[in-house]
Scaffold this motif. Sequence first.
Motif, mmCIF file in Angstrom:
data_model
loop_
_atom_site.group_PDB
_atom_site.id
_atom_site.type_symbol
_atom_site.label_atom_id
_atom_site.label_comp_id
_atom_site.label_asym_id
_atom_site.label_seq_id
_atom_site.Cartn_x
_atom_site.Cartn_y
_atom_site.Cartn_z
ATOM 1 N N ILE A 235 0.845 -1.048 -0.027
ATOM 2 C CA ILE A 235 -0.071 0.089 0.129
ATOM 3 C C ILE A 235 0.790 1.188 -0.101
ATOM 4 N N GLN A 253 -5.300 10.898 -3.446
ATOM 5 C CA GLN A 253 -6.094 10.110 -4.126
ATOM 6 C C GLN A 253 -5.115 8.848 -4.374
ATOM 7 N N MET A 254 -3.551 8.841 -4.513
ATOM 8 C CA MET A 254 -2.548 7.981 -4.261
ATOM 9 C C MET A 254 -2.334 7.049 -3.260
ATOM 10 N N GLY A 256 -2.878 5.065 0.127
ATOM 11 C CA GLY A 256 -4.002 3.940 0.068
ATOM 12 C C GLY A 256 -4.221 3.019 -1.003
ATOM 13 N N MET A 257 -3.526 3.518 -2.183
ATOM 14 C CA MET A 257 -3.927 2.883 -3.262
ATOM 15 C C MET A 257 -2.665 1.343 -3.242
ATOM 16 N N HIS A 258 -2.754 0.436 -4.070
ATOM 17 C CA HIS A 258 -1.874 -0.669 -4.114
ATOM 18 C C HIS A 258 -0.805 -0.132 -5.294
ATOM 19 N N GLU A 261 -1.664 -0.927 -9.073
ATOM 20 C CA GLU A 261 -2.489 0.102 -9.809
ATOM 21 C C GLU A 261 -1.861 1.153 -10.677
ATOM 22 N N PHE A 262 -0.466 1.299 -10.342
ATOM 23 C CA PHE A 262 0.186 2.381 -11.404
ATOM 24 C C PHE A 262 0.822 1.674 -12.543
ATOM 25 N N LYS A 265 -2.319 -3.195 -16.631
ATOM 26 C CA LYS A 265 -3.128 -4.330 -15.840
ATOM 27 C C LYS A 265 -2.531 -5.625 -16.494
ATOM 28 N N ARG A 268 0.750 -6.186 -14.196
ATOM 29 C CA ARG A 268 0.746 -5.955 -12.750
ATOM 30 C C ARG A 268 1.166 -7.316 -11.939
ATOM 31 N N ARG A 294 -4.205 7.488 -15.279
ATOM 32 C CA ARG A 294 -5.485 7.154 -15.103
ATOM 33 C C ARG A 294 -6.198 7.093 -16.663
#
Length: 414
Positions: A235, A253-254, A256-258, A261-262, A265, A268, A294
């Motif tokens: 995280i 926004q970033m 807390g993201m895993h 996700e950057f 797909k 990953r 995004r």
Amino acid sequence: MVRWHVWIKEHEFLGKKGTSQDGFRDLLRASPTPKAVTGRNLSSEDLSKSSLQGRYEISRYAPVCLWEEDFSEVKQAFDDLRNRGIRDFRRHFEKHPEEILSFAGKVKINDVNEYTLELYQAKTKEDLLKGLEIVFSKQSYEVFKEELIALADGKTRFMSEAVNRTLNGEQIHILLSLAVPPGYKESLSRVIVCITDISAKQRKARELERIGEKYRKIFQNAIDAMFVADTETGIIMEANESAGKLLGMSTIQMVGMHFTEFHPKEEREAYRSIFEKHASRGRSLSDNLLVCQRNGRKIPVLFSSSIISLDGRNYIVGMFRRVLSPDHAQRHARAGKSLVTERKVSSHAKERLSGREREVLTLIAGGMSNRQMAEILCISEKTVETHRTRVMNKLNLHKTADLVRYAIASGFVS
């Protein structure tokens, strides 16, 4: 006289009423009586004298400030206010702040010990009492108000921190503890105040805060995108503004993201494997990766990271530097009239650079000093200088400006 008491539970000297006229003798009357002295049996009278003298000396020469004070006039003033219908003392003092000074003048200082004189740089007790206006500043009003409220409410303990000054004007940070001995709650004629010097602790705390602020500014203002991720969960815990610009979202926004996700797909899982391998080995890593904005746009970046440990947990500090496309790199090289061609840099020079040397070259091109690079890469300035020298030798370049032009022409930076 305005006073500022800070009260500490670790030093509770609770005396009892007695016939002794010396406050410190009476203060320590509650101490345990020794069963034997010098290996021989003593009479009750001998034990009493020995115990009293020992307790007196402990109090007088203890390495902590002790004040014995008389609040009986303060207690009388409390009663007068109650007779006038005052019940909420906090509200009363906030409405009539001028009375705080009046109450301070009702406090009598009966005695202080030797360490008190030493801490406040006073030669005698009389010198200290004459210089109380220096010791207690205007900041003392608020803390003294809280002290009065506590006593008015029937409390026998109060604790706070304060800033005092010695008679020579030196600022000291203190921790004071107030205690009303048993039997004196109704009259407040004996109040014991203990003062501990915490100046060294405060200086260390301020220095740590300064260092922390320094590194936070470096992190937040770095031209490269930087992230901090938990090695166990993946995280994102922190991200700087450059990271937001790179990925097209806010830092809020970033967080807390895993981290996956950057990335695209379809890749990953591969990046997750790289992350876990990096986290388990605990070594620095440098590689070329793809991140995804995004809107789905893929951006090639040079990635470098290190493992840090804070409060028993490990974190990855990662840096992403955007890499230009070959077309953009060529245009920048022509615009800057790159000296790379003039120096006849080998076409294989780029491949000969190690991962760490590429990182250093990228940071040099970004305008980073040796100190800044050392802080970001978690290495010494001497090691940074060694990498810089090696890069220059391998590329046959001898000026920083030449390194910047090479980095632009080679697609390391924009």
